[in-house]
Design a protein around this motif. Structure first.
Motif: not given
Length: 380
Positions: A113-127
């Motif tokens: 989803k964030p790629i569709g909102e103009s981001y190019d790289f989505v890093a994971p944030l998990y516990v």
């Protein structure tokens, strides 16, 4: 938006069907369908057969192949998945590991989803459990944050969302895929390249990460060498970027952060201490050449007590990066005993802490690395 989910694998027959099912549900529910592609390293346990026999909803296609790139490793699988995705005009590639037990369909949405909102790289944030991700907590996170000034908490998390535009950058130089990037160096390469080349990055909240964690003393030596070697190589490549960075800036997060206590991760403290001392003897001559005299004295003392302060640890990594640049260190392997010693120090310090309490120590470590950056610049 055309979404492809890529799953690298090697002998993951016991876990990969669950990953495929969850990814397929996510593609169907949020994007009306899509493609799942598995690039395998020549598994002998039937991994590919499991992938191809997993039932998925209509509108989701599954492909599986053995990658041809001659260097065996996760990076080679990722390279060929990216090439596969470009040929099929994908807008987004979501990469997920084949041993995940906590993946849900929502992970696919949260990466794409964030790629569709103009981001190019989505890093994971998990516990993650306080003792999971020791290379991340001790090296990849504090080094990436302090060098490049972006507070990406999981720079080698293993799962990512990537835009088509960024995929083309990753594939522009085939020579890079003849290095440790073809193996476990790939995750730090993906993250660092996205930051250093000025792409728009975001983290995505995924809740707990439950996978097949590795006891650092038992199995992380080769991975350490590949990750840290790639990190040092990229420092040479992007020195004009990181030299000017003086602050660590927050990175936006997609979704709500979750809290909780993940399932415990087994570590063998005594084995870490034994291996640290044994391997130090083996690598002592090269470490004496690579490290500043004060730093070397500090680690000799740290190996007696296993009290290893963050300032000293930052100097170890900064000295080593300089030695790597100057050809004194040809690989990161001699640092493994010091990494074991630092990990032992962290385990002892956090023995009676919750994961949330231990997390504060990791965040402080990144700040110490930033404070000590002048030390690196002087020596570089």
């Amino acid at each position: 938006m055309k979404v492809i989910v890529g799953i690298p694998s090697y002998n993951n027959a016991g876990t990969i069907s669950f990953v495929v099912k969850q990814a397929a549900e996510g593609l169907k529910k949020y994007f009306g369908g899509g493609i799942i592609v598995n690039a395998d390293g020549g598994s002998t346990d039937g991994t590919r057969e499991v992938v191809l026999n997993t039932k998925v909803p209509d509108g989701v296609k599954i492909y599986s192949f053995v990658y041809r790139w001659p260097i065996p490793g996760k990076g080679s699988a990722i390279k060929e998945i990216m090439e596969f995705a470009l040929k099929r005009n994908a807008d987004v590639i979501v990469f997920v590991d084949s041993d995940l037990r906590s993946i849900t369909p929502e992970w696919i949405y949260r990466f794409a989803k964030p790629i569709g909102e103009s981001y190019d790289f989505v890093a994971p944030l998990y516990v993650r459990h306080k003792w999971d991700g020791t290379i991340t907590n001790n090296i990849a996170y504090p080094m990436t944050a302090s060098l490049y000034g972006k507070d990406v908490r999981q720079p080698i998390g293993g799962d990512f969302g990537i835009s088509r535009k960024l995929v083309e950058i990753y594939l522009e130089d085939e020579e890079i895929w003849k290095t440790h990037v073809a193996r476990f160096g790939v995750d730090i390469f993906l993250t660092t390249t996205a930051i250093a080349r000025g792409f728009k990055i975001i983290q995505t909240s995924l809740g707990m990460k439950i996978h097949d964690p590795k006891d650092p003393a038992a199995s992380l030596g080769p991975m350490f060498n590949q990750v840290v070697g790639t990190l040092f190589m990229l420092m040479k490549k992007y020195e004009n970027i990181w030299k000017n960075v003086r602050t660590i800036k927050p990175v936006p997060t997609f979704g709500e952060l979750e809290k909780g206590e993940p399932e415990p991760v087994k570590v063998t403290l005594r084995l870490l201490e034994i291996k640290a001392r044994e391997l130090f003897v083996k690598h002592k001559p090269v470490l004496k050449k690579a490290l500043n005299e004060e730093t070397f004295k500090g680690i000799v003392k740290a190996l007696e007590t296993f009290e290893f302060e963050d300032k000293l640890w930052s100097h170890v990594l900064y000295d080593s990066a300089v030695a790597y640049k100057n050809g004194i260190l040809s690989e990161a392997k001699p640092l493994v005993p010091l990494y074991f010693a630092k990990t032992a120090d962290f385990i002892k310090k956090t023995m009676n802490m919750s994961t949330l309490e231990a997390e504060k120590l990791v965040e402080e470590r990144a700040k110490v690395f930033l404070e000590e950056k002048d030390y690196l610049l002087e020596r570089w």
